[in-house]
Scaffold this active site. Structure first.
Site, mmCIF file in Angstrom:
data_model
loop_
_atom_site.group_PDB
_atom_site.id
_atom_site.type_symbol
_atom_site.label_atom_id
_atom_site.label_comp_id
_atom_site.label_asym_id
_atom_site.label_seq_id
_atom_site.Cartn_x
_atom_site.Cartn_y
_atom_site.Cartn_z
ATOM 1 C CG ASP A 60 -1.926 -1.101 1.243
ATOM 2 O OD1 ASP A 60 -2.265 -1.607 0.162
ATOM 3 O OD2 ASP A 60 -2.364 -1.490 2.344
ATOM 4 C CD GLU A 97 -8.901 -2.797 -0.138
ATOM 5 O OE1 GLU A 97 -9.391 -2.731 1.003
ATOM 6 O OE2 GLU A 97 -8.096 -3.685 -0.480
#
Length: 321
Positions: free
Chosen positions: A33, A200
């Site tokens: 991420d 997401e």
């Protein structure tokens, strides 16, 4: 929906050999991420990653060599929630001489979540101050999960996009970089109606009077246990709008609120499950898509994830890799 899944499977198979492979990376190329930013003063790159108090790596070029520089918040966050020593999903921006880093405090499968913020003048390890929660928080009764923050400024207004699973992606107006605007109510900007709503990692940016909303879909973790069915692993999609606050559609005009999204990057060659993406406006390379991926030549566990980046190409004001 079933049709949504079929469309993505078709696009994945059609594009499997169409993508450019990631740009070169040397040194510490692990990431998860990632958040990426180029320092204003000297052009040095700083890469941040999920885990501990947010990993920091730096390099003088995107290609590296990348060095491991420690953590943003070595002792974790001052937000008193489960996960405060294992922070997620860093997002960076620069405003009025200060670098802001948003992070998420949560635990897997939980809506007891909050988005925190830390600031620095340099982005170096040891220079960060934790300000705790931004006021963007969720509980099991919320329609959203407050993780995966992404900041954008439009004129004099600041917004944070956020969300994961549940009702997917939301946006809320900020008072400033540290706090949500008093009385502001989050509104939904994207939703995948299929299955358990795997969507997401919102990241929004502006180009040529369009606002682009990128996001990750598919199965993000667990590759060390089994490979998902082809096409069900992580991927990156995009919608666009002439407004930063809504109206996002894909290339076919399908609303992002109705399972829309045009595929931007999916598994190909040795790249598996790319996602957790962002966009860097690089001083020399232009718009750069960055992300993590599992390199099938190395391994599929989170510990093996690699830093990927590609310069974006453009056609009819739509990005491609």
């Amino acid at each position: 929906m079933y049709l949504y899944t079929l469309i993505l499977l078709f696009l994945a198979s059609a594009n499997v050999n169409a993508y450019a492979n990631p740009g070169a990376c040397s040194g510490n190329c692990w990431t998860h991420d990632p958040g990426l930013y180029q320092r204003k003063s000297d052009g040095k790159y700083f890469r941040f990653a999920t885990g501990g108090g947010i990993h920091i790596a730096s390099a003088d070029s995107l290609e590296g060599p990348w060095t491991d520089d420690g953590y943003v918040l070595p002792s974790g966050s001052i937000i008193d929630l489960d996960g405060k020593t294992n922070l997620w999903a860093p997002d960076l921006h620069y405003h009025d001489g200060t670098y802001y880093l948003y992070y998420a405090v949560s635990s897997l499968g939980s809506q007891n979540s909050a988005i925190g913020v830390a600031t620095s003048k340099t982005m170096e390890a040891g220079s960060w101050t934790d300000h705790g929660t931004t006021g963007i928080e969720s509980t099991p009764s919320s329609p959203y999960n407050t993780i995966d923050a992404n900041w954008i400024a439009v004129g004099g207004n600041q917004y944070v996009n956020f969300g994961s699973y549940w009702n997917n992606l939301f946006q809320v107006e900020m008072e400033n970089g540290l706090k949500v605007k008093s009385g502001a109510t989050p509104h939904q900007i994207a939703y995948n109606a299929s299955g358990i709503h795997r969507q997401e990692a919102a990241f929004m940016f502006e180009r040529n009077n369009y606002f682009y909303l990128t996001f990750s879909g598919g199965i993000a973790l667990g590759y060390n246990d089994t490979w998902p069915a082809p096409g069900e692993e992580y991927f990156i999609a995009v919608c666009r709008s002439t407004s930063a606050t809504g109206g996002f559609v894909d290339k076919n005009g399908v609303s992002c609120l109705n399972s829309g999204g045009s595929l931007l990057l999916s598994s190909h060659d040795f790249v598996y499950g790319p996602g957790g993406q962002g966009i860097l406006q690089d001083s020399s390379k232009g718009f750069v898509l960055y992300y993590h991926y599992a390199d099938t030549r190395i391994g599929k566990a989170v510990e093996d994830y690699q830093f990927g980046w590609n310069q974006l190409k453009w056609e009819n004001d739509w990005p491609s890799v």
